[in-house]
Design a protein around this motif. Structure first.
Motif, mmCIF file in Angstrom:
data_model
loop_
_atom_site.group_PDB
_atom_site.id
_atom_site.type_symbol
_atom_site.label_atom_id
_atom_site.label_comp_id
_atom_site.label_asym_id
_atom_site.label_seq_id
_atom_site.Cartn_x
_atom_site.Cartn_y
_atom_site.Cartn_z
ATOM 1 N N MET A 1 1.195 -1.039 0.045
ATOM 2 C CA MET A 1 0.207 -0.274 -0.179
ATOM 3 C C MET A 1 0.671 1.616 -0.289
ATOM 4 O O MET A 1 1.563 0.901 0.987
ATOM 5 C CB MET A 1 -1.157 -0.061 1.575
ATOM 6 C CG MET A 1 -2.394 -0.955 1.378
ATOM 7 S SD MET A 1 -3.598 -0.902 0.040
ATOM 8 C CE MET A 1 -3.876 0.704 0.613
ATOM 9 N N SER A 2 0.509 2.580 -0.687
ATOM 10 C CA SER A 2 1.394 3.209 -0.433
ATOM 11 C C SER A 2 1.005 4.129 0.509
ATOM 12 O O SER A 2 -0.240 4.214 1.237
ATOM 13 C CB SER A 2 1.059 4.574 -1.677
ATOM 14 O OG SER A 2 -0.602 4.917 -2.234
ATOM 15 N N GLU A 3 1.640 5.255 0.954
ATOM 16 C CA GLU A 3 1.709 6.121 1.958
ATOM 17 C C GLU A 3 1.966 7.602 1.851
ATOM 18 O O GLU A 3 2.568 7.482 1.112
ATOM 19 C CB GLU A 3 2.566 5.591 3.689
ATOM 20 C CG GLU A 3 2.513 6.683 4.223
ATOM 21 C CD GLU A 3 3.525 6.335 5.820
ATOM 22 O OE1 GLU A 3 3.053 6.919 6.731
ATOM 23 O OE2 GLU A 3 4.578 5.131 5.191
ATOM 24 N N PHE A 4 1.005 8.296 1.965
ATOM 25 C CA PHE A 4 0.897 10.112 2.068
ATOM 26 C C PHE A 4 1.792 10.113 3.314
ATOM 27 O O PHE A 4 1.063 10.493 3.587
ATOM 28 C CB PHE A 4 -0.446 10.054 1.698
ATOM 29 C CG PHE A 4 -0.316 12.019 1.660
ATOM 30 C CD1 PHE A 4 0.471 12.371 0.411
ATOM 31 C CD2 PHE A 4 -0.615 13.364 2.381
ATOM 32 C CE1 PHE A 4 0.651 14.163 0.075
ATOM 33 C CE2 PHE A 4 -1.141 14.479 2.288
ATOM 34 C CZ PHE A 4 0.259 14.912 1.654
ATOM 35 N N ARG A 5 2.863 11.287 2.566
ATOM 36 C CA ARG A 5 3.335 11.848 4.064
ATOM 37 C C ARG A 5 3.663 13.428 3.342
ATOM 38 O O ARG A 5 3.886 13.595 2.744
ATOM 39 C CB ARG A 5 4.674 10.928 4.407
ATOM 40 C CG ARG A 5 4.865 9.743 4.896
ATOM 41 C CD ARG A 5 5.472 9.295 5.476
ATOM 42 N NE ARG A 5 6.936 9.303 5.755
ATOM 43 C CZ ARG A 5 7.629 9.524 6.744
ATOM 44 N NH1 ARG A 5 8.602 8.667 6.551
ATOM 45 N NH2 ARG A 5 7.893 10.204 7.685
ATOM 46 N N THR A 6 3.934 14.074 4.383
ATOM 47 C CA THR A 6 3.977 16.073 3.927
ATOM 48 C C THR A 6 4.745 15.984 5.046
ATOM 49 O O THR A 6 4.405 15.898 6.435
ATOM 50 C CB THR A 6 2.899 16.472 3.724
ATOM 51 O OG1 THR A 6 3.261 17.488 3.860
ATOM 52 C CG2 THR A 6 2.260 16.172 4.944
ATOM 53 N N ALA A 7 5.502 17.255 5.123
ATOM 54 C CA ALA A 7 6.130 17.688 6.030
ATOM 55 C C ALA A 7 6.594 19.181 5.538
ATOM 56 O O ALA A 7 6.786 19.819 4.398
ATOM 57 C CB ALA A 7 7.871 17.560 6.287
ATOM 58 N N THR A 8 6.808 20.086 6.519
ATOM 59 C CA THR A 8 7.036 21.302 5.626
ATOM 60 C C THR A 8 8.397 22.212 6.701
ATOM 61 O O THR A 8 8.191 22.193 8.017
ATOM 62 C CB THR A 8 5.692 22.849 6.769
ATOM 63 O OG1 THR A 8 4.283 21.721 6.231
ATOM 64 C CG2 THR A 8 5.928 24.305 5.905
ATOM 65 N N LEU A 9 9.143 22.581 5.785
ATOM 66 C CA LEU A 9 10.448 22.888 6.344
ATOM 67 C C LEU A 9 10.743 24.607 7.280
ATOM 68 O O LEU A 9 9.094 24.898 6.989
ATOM 69 C CB LEU A 9 11.783 22.729 5.122
ATOM 70 C CG LEU A 9 11.711 21.369 4.186
ATOM 71 C CD1 LEU A 9 12.909 21.534 3.187
ATOM 72 C CD2 LEU A 9 11.878 20.527 5.466
ATOM 73 N N PRO A 10 11.318 24.997 7.647
ATOM 74 C CA PRO A 10 11.227 25.881 8.288
ATOM 75 C C PRO A 10 11.490 26.986 7.260
ATOM 76 O O PRO A 10 11.144 28.406 7.456
ATOM 77 C CB PRO A 10 13.093 25.678 9.109
ATOM 78 C CG PRO A 10 12.951 23.948 9.373
ATOM 79 C CD PRO A 10 12.634 23.657 8.777
#
Length: 424
Positions: A1-10
């Motif tokens: 299964m695929s997994e959605f991931r997200t992050a916001t850099l400084p």
């Protein structure tokens, strides 16, 4: 299964990924909110021009180095510019993820040398001339200009020969400093991606991106004057054309609208390039070479295009046939079997497309850049499968009964079609 991931850099850069470690490849791209609608008259065509210049070298790589390394890493790499964004992307083997992220990140800080600018100007001018010589001879651009006006969403992606000729390298440098800032960009990835490493590497590679000085804002355009090289005549005189080309543009759902799925299915039923009502009425019968309809979605609005290519003497009759086909859908609606068929075809296309990380990348990056929203493949499939006859009929009444902008490119511009509108 695929997994959605997200992050916001400084620094404000958004990093998103549709991670599926079952894949054999990884697709990576920078999506920049820099398109034709972001430009002023003095910048017309600059987003696309700048796209070319991003491959001309950086502080640590020459243009030859950039292109050599892209070839060394294999896979697929390219860039494109639209009305709302510029995208730089590559698909590689997972073991080359770090090298490709390093290369793409370095490219996002180009040298923008005056000598390269002067040389690439000729390439852009040749591209404009080549495009204007090809059917439908700028009819799509003219339809956008007539519908939305020659600025904003209606501004030409390539610009005009006049705007490119008069452009200065400092104008490009100021535009770059304004648009290519971390908060205005998304780093997206899909497939067999190491997300944690992607975030760590991006944090280091882009740490100083906000240090670009912001230029002074440009004065607003003079809306009382047309931009240089622009005309709004809906009839394009092409003396050597043997065919006639008709483009229409009316409203449609935006990229954020839940109605876009029903609109896509409706347009496919009426004007897909194979098996649609227009196909059987006009293409299969030999009346026209092209007769299609499709929606185009933007961040805050949408468009419904139609495109007809036939001999000039058949244009009036074919417009009537197109209007009759549209009118029939509005009056009589659709049968469930017809809707089921197009849903099945569309779902199959989505599934096959989703097998390629590079294809998933474009939807992921573009939608996150414009809407800060992610739809998984399962979400997308469910959105199509949930469409019912009632939604299709609502789309038909809402968007097929409105006035449409029409542009015709032909050697016979003196002839005005009996029914120039898409409206039934």
């Amino acid at each position: 299964m695929s997994e959605f991931r997200t992050a916001t850099l400084p620094n404000g850069l958004q990093v998103v990924a549709d991670v599926d470690n079952r894949g054999y490849s990884a697709a990576i791209g920078y999506f920049v909110r820099a398109g034709a609608r972001d430009e002023t008259d003095a910048q017309s065509g600059l987003s696309h021009f700048l796209e070319h210049m991003m491959f001309k070298g950086t502080a640590t790589r020459s243009a030859a180095d950039v292109n050599r390394e892209l070839d060394e890493l294999g896979g697929q790499s390219n860039a494109y510019t639209s009305e709302e964004q510029t995208v730089y992307y590559a698909a590689v083997l997972p073991k080359y993820q770090r090298r490709m992220v390093d290369l793409l990140s370095d490219m996002m800080r180009p040298r923008l040398e005056e000598e390269d600018f002067a040389m690439e100007r000729h390439v852009i001018l040749e591209e404009i001339a080549k495009y204007e010589d090809q059917p439908p001879f700028g009819a799509f651009e003219r339809a956008m200009e007539c519908c939305y006006g020659p600025r904003g969403l209606g501004r030409r992606v390539l610009g005009t020969a006049e705007s490119i000729e008069s452009m200065h390298v400092d104008t490009m440098r100021d535009y770059f400093r304004t648009r290519y800032r971390p908060a205005n960009m998304v780093l997206a990835a899909s497939g067999n991606v190491d997300f944690d490493d992607l975030v760590d590497q991006a944090s280091q590679s882009t740490a100083d991106w906000n240090e670009l000085p912001l230029p002074a804002p440009l004065p607003p355009d003079d809306d009382s004057q047309l931009p240089a090289g622009i005309a709004l005549d809906p009839r394009l005189n092409i003396p050597d054309a043997t065919q006639a080309y008709r483009v229409t543009l009316s409203g449609g759902p935006s990229m954020a609208s839940a109605d876009r799925f029903a609109m896509r299915l409706l347009a496919s039923i009426i004007g897909d390039d194979g098996g649609s009502r227009l196909f059987w009425d006009l293409i299969d019968t030999g009346r026209a070479e092209v007769a299609t309809m499709w929606p185009q979605e933007y961040a805050d609005t949408g468009a419904l295009f139609s495109y007809l290519v036939c001999t000039p003497d058949q244009m009036d009759a074919n417009i009537r046939l197109m209007n009759d086909a549209i009118d029939f859908v509005v009056r009589e609606g659709l049968k469930q079997a017809e809707l089921d068929q197009v849903i099945n075809r569309t779902v199959a296309g989505v599934i096959m497309s989703s097998e390629r990380p590079a294809q998933r990348l474009f939807g992921l990056g573009s939608h996150w850049l414009c809407c800060r929203e992610h739809l998984s493949t399962d979400d997308l499939l469910d959105s199509y499968r949930r469409v019912d006859i009632g939604q299709i009929e609502t789309m038909a009444r809402s968007y097929l009964c409105t006035d449409a902008t029409e542009v015709i490119a032909s050697a016979e511009t003196a002839q005005t079609p009996d029914e120039p509108s898409l409206t039934p």
